[in-house]
Scaffold this motif. Structure first.
Motif, PDB file in Angstrom:
ATOM      1  N   THR A 178      -0.993   0.424   9.869  1.00 34.86           N
ATOM      2  CA  THR A 178      -1.284   1.655  10.597  1.00 34.86           C
ATOM      3  C   THR A 178      -1.725   2.800   9.688  1.00 34.86           C
ATOM      4  OG1 THR A 178       1.106   2.140  10.666  1.00 34.86           O
ATOM      5  CG2 THR A 178       0.143   1.056  12.577  1.00 34.86           C
ATOM      6  N   ILE A 179      -1.068   2.990   8.548  1.00 38.12           N
ATOM      7  CA  ILE A 179      -1.518   4.046   7.638  1.00 38.12           C
ATOM      8  C   ILE A 179      -2.892   3.728   7.051  1.00 38.12           C
ATOM      9  CG2 ILE A 179      -1.067   5.120   5.384  1.00 38.12           C
ATOM     10  CD1 ILE A 179       1.833   5.430   6.195  1.00 38.12           C
ATOM     11  N   PRO A 180      -3.161   2.489   6.592  1.00 42.97           N
ATOM     12  CA  PRO A 180      -4.520   2.199   6.137  1.00 42.97           C
ATOM     13  C   PRO A 180      -5.580   2.429   7.216  1.00 42.97           C
ATOM     14  CG  PRO A 180      -3.029   0.491   5.397  1.00 42.97           C
ATOM     15  CD  PRO A 180      -2.238   1.376   6.319  1.00 42.97           C
ATOM     16  N   ALA A 181      -5.321   1.984   8.442  1.00 39.33           N
ATOM     17  CA  ALA A 181      -6.296   2.167   9.519  1.00 39.33           C
ATOM     18  C   ALA A 181      -6.550   3.649   9.775  1.00 39.33           C
ATOM     19  CB  ALA A 181      -5.804   1.482  10.794  1.00 39.33           C
ATOM     20  N   LEU A 182      -5.483   4.450   9.798  1.00 38.11           N
ATOM     21  CA  LEU A 182      -5.638   5.881  10.040  1.00 38.11           C
ATOM     22  C   LEU A 182      -6.396   6.565   8.906  1.00 38.11           C
ATOM     23  CD1 LEU A 182      -2.068   6.649  11.426  1.00 38.11           C
ATOM     24  CD2 LEU A 182      -4.206   6.698  12.730  1.00 38.11           C
ATOM     25  N   LEU A 183      -6.129   6.161   7.669  1.00 42.44           N
ATOM     26  CA  LEU A 183      -6.857   6.749   6.541  1.00 42.44           C
ATOM     27  C   LEU A 183      -8.328   6.349   6.549  1.00 42.44           C
ATOM     28  CD1 LEU A 183      -4.268   6.457   3.630  1.00 42.44           C
ATOM     29  CD2 LEU A 183      -5.263   8.565   4.531  1.00 42.44           C
ATOM     30  N   MET A 184      -8.616   5.110   6.935  1.00 45.01           N
ATOM     31  CA  MET A 184     -10.011   4.682   7.052  1.00 45.01           C
ATOM     32  C   MET A 184     -10.730   5.518   8.105  1.00 45.01           C
ATOM     33  SD  MET A 184      -9.220   0.601   6.787  1.00 45.01           S
ATOM     34  CE  MET A 184     -10.847  -0.018   7.246  1.00 45.01           C
ATOM     35  N   ALA A 185     -10.076   5.744   9.236  1.00 44.90           N
ATOM     36  CA  ALA A 185     -10.668   6.558  10.298  1.00 44.90           C
ATOM     37  C   ALA A 185     -10.891   7.989   9.833  1.00 44.90           C
ATOM     38  CB  ALA A 185      -9.764   6.530  11.526  1.00 44.90           C
ATOM     39  N   ALA A 186      -9.871   8.568   9.202  1.00 46.49           N
ATOM     40  CA  ALA A 186      -9.972   9.951   8.749  1.00 46.49           C
ATOM     41  C   ALA A 186     -11.065  10.111   7.704  1.00 46.49           C
ATOM     42  CB  ALA A 186      -8.627  10.415   8.189  1.00 46.49           C
ATOM     43  N   ALA A 187     -11.183   9.118   6.824  1.00 45.78           N
ATOM     44  CA  ALA A 187     -12.230   9.179   5.801  1.00 45.78           C
ATOM     45  C   ALA A 187     -13.615   9.142   6.421  1.00 45.78           C
ATOM     46  CB  ALA A 187     -12.048   8.025   4.812  1.00 45.78           C
ATOM     47  N   SER A 188     -13.770   8.356   7.477  1.00 42.04           N
ATOM     48  CA  SER A 188     -15.082   8.218   8.106  1.00 42.04           C
ATOM     49  C   SER A 188     -15.472   9.446   8.918  1.00 42.04           C
ATOM     50  CB  SER A 188     -15.105   6.983   9.013  1.00 42.04           C
ATOM     51  OG  SER A 188     -15.093   5.800   8.246  1.00 42.04           O
ATOM     52  N   VAL A 189     -14.528   9.986   9.680  1.00 40.94           N
ATOM     53  CA  VAL A 189     -14.876  11.117  10.543  1.00 40.94           C
ATOM     54  C   VAL A 189     -14.802  12.432   9.784  1.00 40.94           C
ATOM     55  CG1 VAL A 189     -12.595  11.640  11.497  1.00 40.94           C
ATOM     56  CG2 VAL A 189     -14.620  11.886  12.929  1.00 40.94           C
ATOM     57  N   ASP A 190     -13.983  12.488   8.737  1.00 39.68           N
ATOM     58  CA  ASP A 190     -13.898  13.617   7.803  1.00 39.68           C
ATOM     59  C   ASP A 190     -13.552  14.938   8.475  1.00 39.68           C
ATOM     60  OD1 ASP A 190     -13.850  14.443   5.145  1.00 39.68           O
ATOM     61  OD2 ASP A 190     -15.926  15.176   5.209  1.00 39.68           O
ATOM     62  N   LEU A 191     -12.584  14.916   9.379  1.00 44.06           N
ATOM     63  CA  LEU A 191     -11.976  16.139   9.885  1.00 44.06           C
ATOM     64  C   LEU A 191     -10.736  16.438   9.052  1.00 44.06           C
ATOM     65  CD1 LEU A 191     -12.145  15.606  13.753  1.00 44.06           C
ATOM     66  CD2 LEU A 191     -13.466  17.245  12.407  1.00 44.06           C
ATOM     67  N   PRO A 192     -10.344  17.706   8.916  1.00 47.06           N
ATOM     68  CA  PRO A 192      -9.118  18.026   8.178  1.00 47.06           C
ATOM     69  C   PRO A 192      -7.958  17.167   8.679  1.00 47.06           C
ATOM     70  CG  PRO A 192     -10.300  20.040   8.690  1.00 47.06           C
ATOM     71  CD  PRO A 192     -11.033  18.935   9.400  1.00 47.06           C
ATOM     72  N   ALA A 193      -7.223  16.560   7.753  1.00 44.93           N
ATOM     73  CA  ALA A 193      -6.219  15.565   8.129  1.00 44.93           C
ATOM     74  C   ALA A 193      -5.065  15.558   7.145  1.00 44.93           C
ATOM     75  CB  ALA A 193      -6.849  14.176   8.197  1.00 44.93           C
ATOM     76  N   VAL A 194      -3.880  15.224   7.648  1.00 47.93           N
ATOM     77  CA  VAL A 194      -2.700  15.025   6.822  1.00 47.93           C
ATOM     78  C   VAL A 194      -1.932  13.845   7.394  1.00 47.93           C
ATOM     79  CG1 VAL A 194      -1.381  16.742   8.156  1.00 47.93           C
ATOM     80  CG2 VAL A 194      -0.613  16.100   5.863  1.00 47.93           C
ATOM     81  N   VAL A 195      -1.349  13.031   6.522  1.00 41.88           N
ATOM     82  CA  VAL A 195      -0.589  11.852   6.928  1.00 41.88           C
ATOM     83  C   VAL A 195       0.905  12.177   6.922  1.00 41.88           C
ATOM     84  CG1 VAL A 195       0.021   9.466   6.341  1.00 41.88           C
ATOM     85  CG2 VAL A 195      -2.328  10.267   6.016  1.00 41.88           C
ATOM     86  N   VAL A 196       1.601  11.733   7.971  1.00 39.41           N
ATOM     87  CA  VAL A 196       3.057  11.785   7.999  1.00 39.41           C
ATOM     88  C   VAL A 196       3.559  10.352   8.109  1.00 39.41           C
ATOM     89  CG1 VAL A 196       5.123  12.612   9.178  1.00 39.41           C
ATOM     90  CG2 VAL A 196       3.072  14.051   9.098  1.00 39.41           C
ATOM     91  N   PRO A 197       4.059   9.761   7.011  1.00 32.83           N
ATOM     92  CA  PRO A 197       4.587   8.395   7.081  1.00 32.83           C
ATOM     93  C   PRO A 197       5.903   8.360   7.854  1.00 32.83           C
ATOM     94  CG  PRO A 197       4.061   9.045   4.810  1.00 32.83           C
ATOM     95  CD  PRO A 197       4.074  10.287   5.645  1.00 32.83           C
ATOM     96  N   GLY A 198       6.101   7.282   8.627  1.00 35.70           N
ATOM     97  CA  GLY A 198       7.296   7.169   9.459  1.00 35.70           C
ATOM     98  C   GLY A 198       8.570   6.893   8.698  1.00 35.70           C
ATOM     99  N   GLY A 199       8.470   6.374   7.472  1.00 32.87           N
ATOM    100  CA  GLY A 199       9.648   6.207   6.631  1.00 32.87           C
ATOM    101  C   GLY A 199      10.331   4.863   6.753  1.00 32.87           C
ATOM    102  N   PRO A 200      11.040   4.453   5.699  1.00 27.85           N
ATOM    103  CA  PRO A 200      11.749   3.177   5.685  1.00 27.85           C
ATOM    104  C   PRO A 200      13.076   3.245   6.426  1.00 27.85           C
ATOM    105  CG  PRO A 200      12.105   4.304   3.617  1.00 27.85           C
ATOM    106  CD  PRO A 200      11.145   5.158   4.402  1.00 27.85           C
TER     107      PRO A 200
END
Length: 572
Positions: A123-145
């Motif tokens: 899920t984090i890789p997919a979201l980062l790939m999407a964010a990189a492609s669309v290039d809107l301001p973005a920040v990731v919040v990982p759900g944690g272990p």
């Protein structure tokens, strides 16, 4: 003068289109929602069928509060969720689909920025790939272990202990009843695997890339500080829109350099390689397999955490987290790489406290002095293969033995415990047909179970070679991501049982000790080609027709590169 917001393209004005866009959104939004307030999507991968992400609705609530406190408008955007433990045939089959869907929805909707909520492996890789492609301001919040569970007084590493205990059952040293009893203690709380599996690795790598509020990655899912930092991330997202700070300003070659250093220092999952290559491809950074070896191979392993060590993610968090690790190797970081909060990463690690030197080792006393991902080449892997020395048996890293070939996962399961299987501890297990095209989706099967008869003799590791992947929670002397894969015409399709295979880590070599002329004469046997996937419709067909090889990140060929946030047509 106030900068025009992207969402104004939908909402500003008095024409019919603007009227429609505003009117349909007037369901609880304040009267000034369309008067210069930024609209932030919360891209949320919560799902009951993705158990590791099931708590993300609560995290989204904290993000929403932060967005509102900073003057923004928070909007839920459900994103396709992929549960590593649940979906068949393999979660990796849908990483690119999730990335494509998230990209398209971010581009299609009136949003000015996005907060990305992920946890489970893809899920984090997919979201980062999407964010990189669309290039809107973005920040990731990982759900944690998850928190550490215990069984009969011993801490359990989620994933890693599944592999260990299941092999002991097959070896006859643990009863099935005892194995099943441990199940209730394996998953103690909400959150993803508590080992340095792919989920933990990608959260930490996302922080090293600069896309996570520094210090947040690795915060346990039940920890109240996760909600506090999620709130902070929501407030930050509003600032990112005002500052026009986009992924393209953060995801630079310098940040990928730092991600590779971090990957090595924490003993991270081999899956991070294929994900980082895909993310780099989306943002236009030239990243290759050789960069992982060049940058990371001599980085010391500093985190004593399963599967390469003893502790678990809860311990890493209390010991100081990623920033404490990176402080020990700050001289290896690229000082130009920025973070989502603004300052360079190297500035933030300078004073990071390290609270437990057993969990996060001193640079002078590493777990291993050189433990980054190693890239192997040779006539078995012309485009490269990888191995994780930190999870391997040192005595097997220079090895020559006869191949025992399996044509598919099904063939492996059918024959691995056959008492008549011609195999010994020196044999090299070869599994093919498990690459991006061949399976399809490149499943986590490279860490093959050892033959039962060898387990009963005390053997616990063998050299294994596969064109698929392995779980980040797994361990062993496993060569994986062989490229080209067998189904793409790679030499792995030509290996025959009994062929001598040479693994030489110091020389970065993986080869079949068979004359070149003999290999040129060979053709893949029907048993090999018959096992390849041949989907006729739907996503699987599109995937097989367009997926790139592992050394290119296994992305789809038409999705590489950034396509921006502009919508070129309007429907009304």
């Amino acid at each position: 003068m106030t900068r025009e917001l992207r969402s104004d393209q939908w909402y500003a004005g008095v024409d019919r289109n603007a009227y429609i866009h505003r009117a349909w959104m007037r369901r609880g939004l304040p009267a000034d929602a369309f008067s210069g307030r930024p609209h932030l999507a919360i891209a949320n991968t919560a799902s009951d069928l993705t158990p590791c992400n099931s708590h993300l609705d609560e995290v989204a609530g904290a993000v929403r509060d932060g967005v509102h406190q900073a003057g923004g408008i928070a909007l839920d955007l459900p994103v396709m969720s992929i549960g590593e433990t649940q979906v068949r045939p393999t979660a990796m089959l849908w990483r690119n689909l999730a990335a494509m869907a998230a990209e398209e929805m971010l581009r299609a909707n009136p949003v000015d920025g996005v907060v990305l909520l992920g946890g489970c492996d893809k899920t984090i890789p997919a979201l980062l790939m999407a964010a990189a492609s669309v290039d809107l301001p973005a920040v990731v919040v990982p759900g944690g272990p998850m928190l550490t569970g215990t069984f009969r007084g011993r801490p359990l590493g989620c994933g890693t202990d599944v592999w260990r205990l299941s092999e002991e059952v097959r070896a006859g040293t643990l009863s099935s009843a005892e194995f099943t009893a441990s199940e209730s203690a394996m998953i103690r709380s909400r959150g993803h695997c508590n080992t340095m599996g792919t989920a933990s690795t990608m959260a930490l790598v996302a922080e090293a890339l600069g896309m996570v509020v520094p210090g947040l990655a690795g915060t346990p899912a039940p920890d109240s500080r996760l909600l506090a930092e999620a709130n902070r991330s929501g407030r930050l997202a509003v600032d990112l829109v005002a500052l026009d700070r986009r992924p393209s300003t953060l995801l630079t070659r310098a940040s990928f350099h730092n991600a590779i250093v971090a990957l090595a220092a924490v003993g991270g999952s081999t899956n991070a390689v294929v994900h980082l290559l895909a993310i780099a491809g989306r943002v236009g950074v030239e990243l290759t397999l050789d960069d992982f070896d060049r940058i990371g191979s001599d980085v010391p392993l500093l985190v004593d955490l399963q599967p390469a060590g003893r502790f678990l993610m809860e311990d890493l968090h209390r010991a100081g987290g990623l920033l404490a690790v990176l402080r020990e190797v700050s001289d290896l970081l690229d000082p130009t790489a920025l973070t989502v909060t603004g300052p360079p990463l190297v500035d933030l690690v300078a004073e990071a406290p390290r609270w437990d030197p057993e969990v996060v080792r001193d640079r002078s006393a590493p777990l291993r002095p050189s433990a980054g991902i190693a890239v192997l080449r040779g006539n078995l892997a012309p485009d490269g293969a990888i191995i994780k020395p930190a999870a391997a048996s040192p005595e097997l890293l220079r090895h020559r033995g006869p191949a025992v070939v399996f044509e598919s996962v099904e063939d492996l399961r059918a024959r691995i415990d056959d008492p008549d299987l011609e195999v010994d501890a020196d044999s090299v297990l070869v599994l093919r047909g498990c690459g991006p095209r061949g399976y399809p989706g490149m499943p986590e099967v490279a860490n093959m179970p050892l033959p039962r008869k060898l387990l009963e003799r005390g053997v616990r590791d063998m050299v294994r070679i596969c064109d698929g992947r392995m779980s980040g929670t797994a361990y062993g002397t496993v060569v994986l991501h062989v490229a080209p894969e067998a189904a793409a015409g790679g030499p792995l399709s030509l290996v025959r049982t009994g062929d001598p295979v040479v693994l030489d880590l110091p020389r970065r070599e993986l080869r079949l000790d068979v004359p070149a002329e003999e290999l040129r004469r060979r053709q893949p046997p029907p048993a090999t080609t018959d096992a390849y996937a041949r989907p006729t419709r739907g996503w699987e067909r599109l995937y097989v027709d367009h997926v790139q090889q592992a050394d290119r990140g296994a992305d789809l060929d038409f999705l590489t590169g950034s396509s921006g946030s502009t919508v070129h047509r309007e429907s009304h």
